[in-house]
Design an enzyme around this catalytic site. Structure first.
Site, mmCIF file in Angstrom:
data_model
loop_
_atom_site.group_PDB
_atom_site.id
_atom_site.type_symbol
_atom_site.label_atom_id
_atom_site.label_comp_id
_atom_site.label_asym_id
_atom_site.label_seq_id
_atom_site.Cartn_x
_atom_site.Cartn_y
_atom_site.Cartn_z
ATOM 1 N N SER A 147 38.105 32.379 36.240
ATOM 2 C CA SER A 147 37.962 33.823 36.027
ATOM 3 C C SER A 147 36.493 34.124 35.757
ATOM 4 O O SER A 147 35.961 33.736 34.722
ATOM 5 C CB SER A 147 38.820 34.256 34.831
ATOM 6 O OG SER A 147 40.192 34.093 35.135
ATOM 7 N N ASN B 121 44.964 46.005 36.684
ATOM 8 C CA ASN B 121 46.238 46.564 36.234
ATOM 9 C C ASN B 121 45.999 47.229 34.892
ATOM 10 O O ASN B 121 45.620 46.558 33.946
ATOM 11 C CB ASN B 121 47.282 45.446 36.121
ATOM 12 C CG ASN B 121 47.531 44.803 37.472
ATOM 13 O OD1 ASN B 121 47.862 45.474 38.438
ATOM 14 N ND2 ASN B 121 47.310 43.501 37.552
ATOM 15 N N SER C 197 44.311 28.182 35.957
ATOM 16 C CA SER C 197 43.264 29.191 35.890
ATOM 17 C C SER C 197 42.608 29.162 34.510
ATOM 18 O O SER C 197 43.288 29.091 33.491
ATOM 19 C CB SER C 197 43.874 30.570 36.147
ATOM 20 O OG SER C 197 42.895 31.580 36.003
ATOM 21 N N HIS D 115 34.612 37.485 36.835
ATOM 22 C CA HIS D 115 34.571 38.921 36.488
ATOM 23 C C HIS D 115 33.187 39.557 36.388
ATOM 24 O O HIS D 115 33.077 40.784 36.407
ATOM 25 C CB HIS D 115 35.359 39.203 35.198
ATOM 26 C CG HIS D 115 36.723 38.621 35.202
ATOM 27 N ND1 HIS D 115 37.557 38.675 36.299
ATOM 28 C CD2 HIS D 115 37.416 37.938 34.264
ATOM 29 C CE1 HIS D 115 38.694 38.066 36.023
ATOM 30 N NE2 HIS D 115 38.628 37.606 34.798
ATOM 31 N N GLY E 195 47.554 33.127 27.637
ATOM 32 C CA GLY E 195 46.826 32.004 27.064
ATOM 33 C C GLY E 195 45.766 31.397 27.956
ATOM 34 O O GLY E 195 45.660 31.721 29.146
ATOM 35 N N GLU E 196 44.971 30.528 27.356
ATOM 36 C CA GLU E 196 43.928 29.805 28.073
ATOM 37 C C GLU E 196 44.374 28.346 28.209
ATOM 38 O O GLU E 196 44.395 27.598 27.223
ATOM 39 C CB GLU E 196 42.605 29.922 27.295
ATOM 40 C CG GLU E 196 41.513 28.966 27.733
ATOM 41 C CD GLU E 196 41.248 28.948 29.244
ATOM 42 O OE1 GLU E 196 41.230 30.017 29.891
ATOM 43 O OE2 GLU E 196 41.071 27.838 29.787
ATOM 44 N N CYS F 266 46.758 34.837 23.007
ATOM 45 C CA CYS F 266 45.538 34.149 23.433
ATOM 46 C C CYS F 266 44.447 34.444 22.411
ATOM 47 O O CYS F 266 44.300 35.583 21.976
ATOM 48 C CB CYS F 266 45.104 34.651 24.815
ATOM 49 S SG CYS F 266 43.658 33.788 25.480
ATOM 50 N N CYS G 85 39.176 38.733 25.884
ATOM 51 C CA CYS G 85 38.661 39.415 27.075
ATOM 52 C C CYS G 85 39.084 40.890 26.969
ATOM 53 O O CYS G 85 40.263 41.180 26.725
ATOM 54 C CB CYS G 85 39.221 38.791 28.342
ATOM 55 S SG CYS G 85 38.788 37.038 28.527
ATOM 56 N N CYS H 109 49.056 40.755 36.576
ATOM 57 C CA CYS H 109 47.955 40.043 35.910
ATOM 58 C C CYS H 109 47.446 40.833 34.724
ATOM 59 O O CYS H 109 47.142 42.011 34.827
ATOM 60 C CB CYS H 109 46.777 39.851 36.856
ATOM 61 S SG CYS H 109 47.165 38.930 38.312
ATOM 62 N N CYS I 116 42.117 42.511 29.101
ATOM 63 C CA CYS I 116 43.400 41.794 29.199
ATOM 64 C C CYS I 116 44.309 42.120 28.021
ATOM 65 O O CYS I 116 43.898 42.030 26.861
ATOM 66 C CB CYS I 116 43.143 40.289 29.265
ATOM 67 S SG CYS I 116 44.656 39.296 29.347
ATOM 68 N N CYS J 182 54.513 32.198 37.415
ATOM 69 C CA CYS J 182 53.317 32.395 36.603
ATOM 70 C C CYS J 182 53.689 31.972 35.176
ATOM 71 O O CYS J 182 54.525 32.598 34.532
ATOM 72 C CB CYS J 182 52.883 33.859 36.662
ATOM 73 S SG CYS J 182 51.402 34.182 35.696
ATOM 74 N N GLU K 54 55.943 35.022 27.681
ATOM 75 C CA GLU K 54 56.422 35.636 28.921
ATOM 76 C C GLU K 54 56.073 34.774 30.129
ATOM 77 O O GLU K 54 55.064 34.083 30.135
ATOM 78 C CB GLU K 54 55.807 37.035 29.104
ATOM 79 C CG GLU K 54 56.362 38.021 28.088
ATOM 80 C CD GLU K 54 55.919 39.463 28.350
ATOM 81 O OE1 GLU K 54 56.713 40.349 28.065
ATOM 82 O OE2 GLU K 54 54.787 39.680 28.829
HETATM 83 N N1 SAH Z 1 43.025 32.462 30.466
HETATM 84 C C1 SAH Z 1 43.121 32.083 31.861
HETATM 85 C C2 SAH Z 1 44.532 32.179 32.369
HETATM 86 C C3 SAH Z 1 45.074 33.587 32.491
HETATM 87 S S1 SAH Z 1 44.951 34.012 34.160
HETATM 88 C C4 SAH Z 1 42.161 32.929 32.670
HETATM 89 O O1 SAH Z 1 41.716 33.958 32.171
HETATM 90 O O2 SAH Z 1 41.823 32.552 33.782
HETATM 91 C C5 SAH Z 1 45.135 35.697 34.168
HETATM 92 C C6 SAH Z 1 44.236 36.334 35.194
HETATM 93 O O3 SAH Z 1 44.469 37.737 35.180
HETATM 94 C C7 SAH Z 1 42.782 36.143 34.845
HETATM 95 O O4 SAH Z 1 41.989 35.995 35.989
HETATM 96 C C8 SAH Z 1 42.484 37.444 34.149
HETATM 97 O O5 SAH Z 1 41.134 37.724 34.125
HETATM 98 C C9 SAH Z 1 43.266 38.418 34.978
HETATM 99 N N2 SAH Z 1 43.494 39.682 34.275
HETATM 100 C C10 SAH Z 1 43.507 39.880 32.944
HETATM 101 N N3 SAH Z 1 43.760 41.172 32.658
HETATM 102 C C11 SAH Z 1 43.912 41.795 33.837
HETATM 103 C C12 SAH Z 1 44.216 43.138 34.205
HETATM 104 N N4 SAH Z 1 44.411 44.062 33.297
HETATM 105 N N5 SAH Z 1 44.311 43.429 35.513
HETATM 106 C C13 SAH Z 1 44.148 42.457 36.451
HETATM 107 N N6 SAH Z 1 43.863 41.187 36.166
HETATM 108 C C14 SAH Z 1 43.737 40.844 34.866
#
Ligand code: SAH
Length: 326
Positions: free
Chosen positions: A202, A278, A178, A204, A149-150, A104, A108, A319, A111, A97, A83
């Site tokens: 990221s 989200n 990111s 958190h 993905g990462e 992935c 996490c 996100c 996510c 994006c 996507e």
């Molecule tokens: N794997 C990389 C690239 C993905 S970026 C990374 O994690 O940085 C996606 C971003 O959205 C990350 O900062 C992730 O932590 C955030 N994210 C993941 N799930 C989310 C959610 N449910 N609500 C808001 N942000 C979220």
């Protein structure tokens, strides 16, 4: 478009070397097919159409949110879902994006992508074809590697694709990668990329135990080591690192959590982006007041902080919501 395949195909046809560049230029300007490349001989256009698929990924569905955000679901040739999202802002910004993997492998807990099956790394062409898809619809000017993905688990393809984004009108300064802090890839990015591509981390949670609970990858690459790499980036590139921090009610959003974050980073090297959660299942998002309180703790510690604008939530394009459920 698979540029290596394009190049060998053109060579086999006995075409001059400049053809590859010519085809690529048409493509990055947003034409919809080989047939529109009017500076190519007609027979060559037909030949290319039969030999080099115009896109390496196939569009499955596309949806548009009330705020204008567009989410596209693609499938790779071997059937993996991917996507990508186009975000449109009132000031004219058109931000893509992009996904670097189908699914992935990192899990996490907050996510949705982390909960789906991991497919594989995407190729540079499969990443660029996400961008080209939207480029065919309108001019684009920003890109974030914040889709599925990462990126630093797929560093070669990610960097190769990022190197081509300027051809589509997206400069390195308007490109952001990111990461969760996957150190081998991050280190290569810091050492090898001289272009001013931006870096987002990221975080958190600044506390290791808490961060490991949310992001198991933290056991492998603890935050302190990741932050040291980020500081090296700041030294070398002379730009701040964006910190992403998703706000989970009662989990990581207390003033003490904000203080822990403020103690771990500094306002000279980092800028915080607080992300309203989200919903994907497990957690509740922090209230607006809690987010504001968190932000003011950071600001008192002289750490710049903003709250991310949520886009496309009604079509699961926000996100953390990319999981190709439909
Ligand atoms: N794997 C990389 C690239 C993905 S970026 C990374 O994690 O940085 C996606 C971003 O959205 C990350 O900062 C992730 O932590 C955030 N994210 C993941 N799930 C989310 C959610 N449910 N609500 C808001 N942000 C979220």
């Amino acid at each position: 478009m698979d540029l290596a395949l394009l190049e060998t195909t053109l060579a086999e046809h006995g075409e001059p070397a400049y053809r590859t560049r010519q085809v690529w230029e048409w493509t990055t300007r947003g034409v919809a097919s080989y047939d529109e490349m009017t500076t190519l001989p007609k027979a060559l256009r037909a030949g290319l159409a039969g030999a080099v698929p115009f896109s390496t990924i196939e569009l499955v569905t596309e949806r548009q949110a009330r705020d204008g955000t567009v989410k596209a679901l693609f499938r790779t040739v071997d059937g993996h879902p991917v996507e990508a999202v186009l975000m449109r802002y009132r000031d004219g910004r058109r931000s893509l994006c992009l996904s670097s993997q189908s699914g992935c492998p990192l899990t996490c807990t907050f996510c949705a992508t982390g909960a789906m099956r991991f497919g594989r790394n995407l190729t540079a062409s499969e990443i660029l074809d996400q961008a080209l898809h939207f480029r065919r619809r309108e001019a684009v000017n920003h890109a974030v590697y914040m889709g599925m993905g990462e990126p630093f688990l797929n560093v070669d393809a990610v960097l190769a694709s990022a190197a081509r984004l300027p051809d589509l009108g997206i400069t390195p300064r308007r490109t952001t990668i990111s990461t969760v802090g996957w150190i081998p890839g991050l280190r290569r990015f810091v050492d090898e990329v001289e272009k001013p591509i931006r870096l987002a981390l990221s975080i958190h949670a600044a506390d290791d135990a808490k961060r490991s609970e949310l992001m198991p990858v933290n056991d492998r690459y603890p935050l302190e080591d990741v932050l040291a790499e980020c500081r090296r980036y700041v030294e070398l590139r002379r730009r701040k690192v964006f910190v992403e921090y998703v706000m989970l009610a009662g989990v990581n959003d207390s003033p003490a959590d904000a203080q822990a974050l403020a103690a771990a980073i500094d306002g000279r090297s980092f800028k915080v982006n607080l992300i309203p959660y989200n919903p994907t299942g497990l957690y509740d998002g922090s209230s607006r007041e809690t987010i504001e309180r968190f932000k003011s703790v950071l600001e008192r510690a002289r750490i710049p902080a903003t709250v991310r604008l949520t886009r496309g939530r009604d079509i699961e394009a926000a996100c953390g919501q990319l999981a190709s459920t439909r």
